[in-house]
Motif scaffolding. Structure first.
Motif: not given
Length: 840
Positions: A42-49, A53-57, A75-86
């Protein structure tokens, strides 16, 4: 299974790389992905160095439903945090897209991320019941007869929900599957061969439903078919499918539809009753009820367009024959939307307090607006009330920024109650609102201001050191340190003396109390002008100034001081100096002054003039002269304001050879102060007076002693001797008079010097009324006497003079005040006045 999920994740992440459209990032993730699975960088896709990501919260903003994803702070990555049930998140909706809002700070920005949860085949088909009982009459039921069956349902979507059905092998029954227009399948059990109850009374078949997933999942239902006798006509509905539309606002007991069936049999085989077999979605059967006799279907609950838009009911009509036969139809109820949901406004971020110097366009808050209705009922417009100084700017669909439209002033409004209002397009329109409290923080933008630009302060001289003179106050509308004012005397101000203003006065830094550092002396300082500065404690500090004009009021603290006679000898000057030194008290006594007068001098002849000066001003320096004896008894009198000692009547031998006069000089102060002078007047013959005058002109140092010897010689000399001397003296006196007259006419007169002086001085003089001058002061220089810086111009205020042409207490001309002695005094009067006794 896990390896397959990881492979799908990698493929979907590659497909979602930089899917930016209108500021939106899109990712896909399969349901049931394990916690910790990386959805995207996510951070890289948003153009953050890296590390930004952590510095700008970088963080997610909740949207009401649990997203089951999170942003890694490191890392600024988007992670799965819990069970995803569509199925839990979106049900049967496709695609299943979750809208996420991502915030970064410094500066505050919002990004919109769309996360699509893709379906996997994790749900097997489910039948409404594990067993289905059917009753079919023998023989009367012809081959080809069709019996509807309830199909299975699959919570998945797409290919994973595409069901296929199979029936366990049987020579009597086959399965017929038909697809409807809405991609729904209708199942029918078809009789392939007539039944014989005696041969097989009960047939048990298994109906299997398989989905299109890989691998395929299945569900089964057991069909128990009982073979009945006789009744060979089942009830038949006049329509196989009833389609109905109903508003979601329909009330309970509202008629949905009335179904109608007929049975050509007779008797009890013709009578039948209606019932609801099943409903789709499963579990909604309780929302409806059917009249068993009339077939009227009514609501028993409330409809909700936002939850279920289409209800499907399976209706059965069963006769009372033996065995009973049944007919079937379906009712499709489409729910129509009404405007029953007001818009909802949520505050996703609020940056308060706002500095009062914030620039126009500053983002104060981020808001999200939604309406569960559809169509025009779900179209929302937003605005801010009151309209200023804030406004709304749309940043994305359903997202707004509350921005500053006008400059703020904390001193005028320190806090705003802002209300964000939303209105949909329904009829009638519904509104939602959200209140915000926006505080304004102070900046140092106001300098202290005094109530007056110029303060006028009056202070009496000889005040005590530390006495309070005035209180100054400056107002600063800022708050806290920006409004805390300290006071000081500014050395850059203009003082009234040769010393700086800070040596006379001081001001308390906190209270603004102005107090004197030392007693003030009017004779030293009349006006003190300076500036007081008020400085606040802001950054940078601001200041304001006020001018203070301090006027010192005179007190009668100086007694009159006697001056030596004009042209007096050092000895006479010494006597007058002692008198002036003794004048420090309220009453001072001087030494003796000498004067001579000839017997026979007429009334009004000037003998001497007493001169005095007072260091005070105004009435405190206005002097008057009095004789210390009963009035009207002595031969002499003194001018009340001129100080001229003159004869009150003609002098006689009976007055004695010498007169001793005590003269009191008083000012007009409260209380009055005074000084005294003793004048000794020797009475001699006119010839002796002429000789004394001649001797005095040759040696001024021995005048006092010569006068004493002449007085003693006159008392004992023989008449004959003095007669001869008198004849000679008369001739000499005439010649001397002519010389003195010429000298007095052409001798230079004392000058009046004028020049600019300080403003607001009160001037005093010896006689007359008072005058106040704002432009000029006058200095009177008389012989070797001390000059006084103020001259009073007045009108005469004398007592009536005695009769006679030579009266001296009448009003003199201004130029006459500067003359030493009038020439006519020497020519027309036989009176000798010593030079040091002449008053000017």
């Amino acid at each position: 299974m896990g390896e397959r999920c990881c492979a799908v994740v990698r493929v979907l992440v590659l497909q979602a790389a930089w899917a930016l459209s209108g500021g939106q990032v899109r990712y896909s993730v399969p349901e049931e992905a394990k916690a910790g699975t990386v959805v995207g960088r996510l951070a890289q896709d948003l153009g953050l160095e890296a590390g930004e990501a952590e510095a700008r919260r970088l963080r997610l903003v909740a949207q009401g439903r649990r997203a089951s994803v999170e942003v890694s702070g490191a890392s600024g990555a988007l992670l799965v945090s819990s069970r995803l049930d569509r199925e839990e998140l979106c049900g049967k909706s496709a695609p299943c897209a979750l809208r996420l809002e991502v915030l970064v700070e410094r500066p505050l920005r919002v990004f919109h991320v769309q996360l699509e949860v893709t379906d996997i085949n994790d749900n097997a088909p489910i039948f409404p019941a594990a067993r289905k009982n059917l009753s079919i009459a023998e023989f009367t039921t012809l081959p080809g007869s069709r019996f509807p069956l309830e199909g299975a349902s699959d919570a998945d979507i797409g290919a994973n929900a595409q069901l296929s059905y199979t029936l366990s092998p049987s020579e009597h029954f086959t399965l017929d599957v038909k697809s409807s227009d809405e991609n729904r399948k209708s199942l029918f059990l078809v009789l392939a061969k007539s039944l014989d109850r005696e041969t097989i009374p009960v047939h048990r078949l298994v109906l299997t439903a398989s989905d299109g997933g890989r691998p395929s999942l299945t569900g089964t239902m057991e069909l128990v078919i009982s073979v009945l006798d006789a009744n060979d006509n089942a009830p038949q509905f006049n329509e196989s499918v009833y389609k109905v539309r109903l508003l979601e606002s329909a009330e309970v007991r509202t008629l949905v539809v009335r179904v109608n069936a007929t049975d050509p049999d007779e008797g009890s085989n013709k009578e039948f009753s209606y019932s609801i077999l099943s409903s789709i979605p499963i579990g909604n059967k309780e929302l409806f009820t059917i009249d068993t006799k009339t077939g009227e279907i009514r609501l028993t609950g409330t409809l909700d367009f936002e939850n279920v838009r289409l209800h499907e009911l399976q209706i059965e009509a069963t006769d009372k024959g033996t065995p009973p036969l049944s007919g079937h139809c379906s009712v499709e109820l489409e729910v129509l939307d009404v405007n029953d949901n007001a818009p909802e406004v949520w505050v996703t971020s609020l940056s308060v307090p706002v500095p009062e110097d914030a620039s126009v366009g500053t983002v104060v808050a981020l808001l999200s607006v939604s309406d569960r209705d559809s169509g025009a009922n779900g179209r929302v417009r937003c605005w801010v009330w009151p309209a200023s100084p804030f406004g709304l700017e749309a940043t994305f669909a359903g997202s707004y920024s509350l921005v500053l439209r006008e400059a703020l002033d904390r001193e005028r409004v320190s806090e705003y109650e802002v209300e964000v209002r939303a209105e949909d397009g329904g009829a009638p329109a519904l509104r939602g609102r959200r209140g915000l409290r926006v505080a304004v923080s102070d900046v140092n933008d106001n300098a202290p201001a005094f109530a007056q630009a110029v303060y006028t302060v009056l202070a009496r001289e000889n005040n005590a050191a530390g006495a309070e003179l005035a209180r100054l106050w400056a107002r600063d509308p800022d708050e806290a340190g920006n409004g805390r004012v300290s006071y000081s005397v500014w050395e850059g101000g203009v003082g009234g003396g040769w010393r700086p203003a800070s040596s006379y006065v001081s001001v308390d830094a906190e209270s603004g109390r102005l107090w004197a550092l030392q007693p003030l002396d009017y004779e030293e300082l009349q006006v003190l002008q300076f500036e007081v500065r008020a400085v606040d404690a802001g950054e940078p500090p601001l200041c304001g100034n006020a001018t203070v004009q301090l006027f010192v009021l005179d007190e009668n603290d100086n007694a009159p001081a006697l001056l030596p006679p004009a042209g007096s000898a050092p000895e006479a000057g010494g006597v007058a100096g002692e008198a002036a030194a003794a004048a420090a008290g309220s009453v001072s006594v001087s030494g003796t002054l000498w004067a001579w007068a000839a017997w026979g001098a007429p009334a009004g002849q000037v003998v001497a003039k007493i001169r005095a000066v007072d260091a005070d001003s105004g009435y405190n320096a206005w002097l008057r002269y009095e004789l210390w004896e009963p009035r009207g008894k002595g031969p002499f009198r003194v001018g009340l304001y001129s100080g001229e000692v003159s004869t009150a009547r003609a002098l006689e031998e009976a007055d004695g050879p010498r007169q001793r006069l005590l003269i009191v000089v008083r000012d007009h102060g409260e209380p009055a102060r005074s000084a005294t002078a003793t004048l000794s007047v020797s009475l001699v013959e006119a010839a002796e007076a002429a000789l004394a005058a001649a001797a005095g002109s040759s040696s001024s140092s021995s005048r006092s002693a010569a006068g004493a010897e002449m007085g003693a010689g006159a008392a004992s000399a023989a008449t004959n001797v003095w007669l001869v001397v008198a004849i000679c003296a008369v001739s000499s006196l005439f010649l001397l008079a002519v010389v003195l007259y010429g000298a007095s006419r052409w001798a230079p007169r004392a000058a009046v010097l004028s020049g600019p002086g300080p403003t607001t001085l009160v001037c005093a003089s010896e006689v007359g009324s008072w005058s106040y001058s704002q432009r000029h002061s006058r200095s009177l220089c008389v012989a070797d006497g001390a000059g006084k810086s103020d001259l009073m111009v007045f009108s005469p205020n004398f007592p009536p003079p005695p009769p006679g042409p030579a009266a001296k207490d009448t009003q003199p001309e201004p130029s006459a005040l500067l003359d030493t002695v009038s020439g006519s005094s020497f020519l027309g009067l036989p009176l000798l006045i010593l030079p040091w006794a002449v008053a000017v």
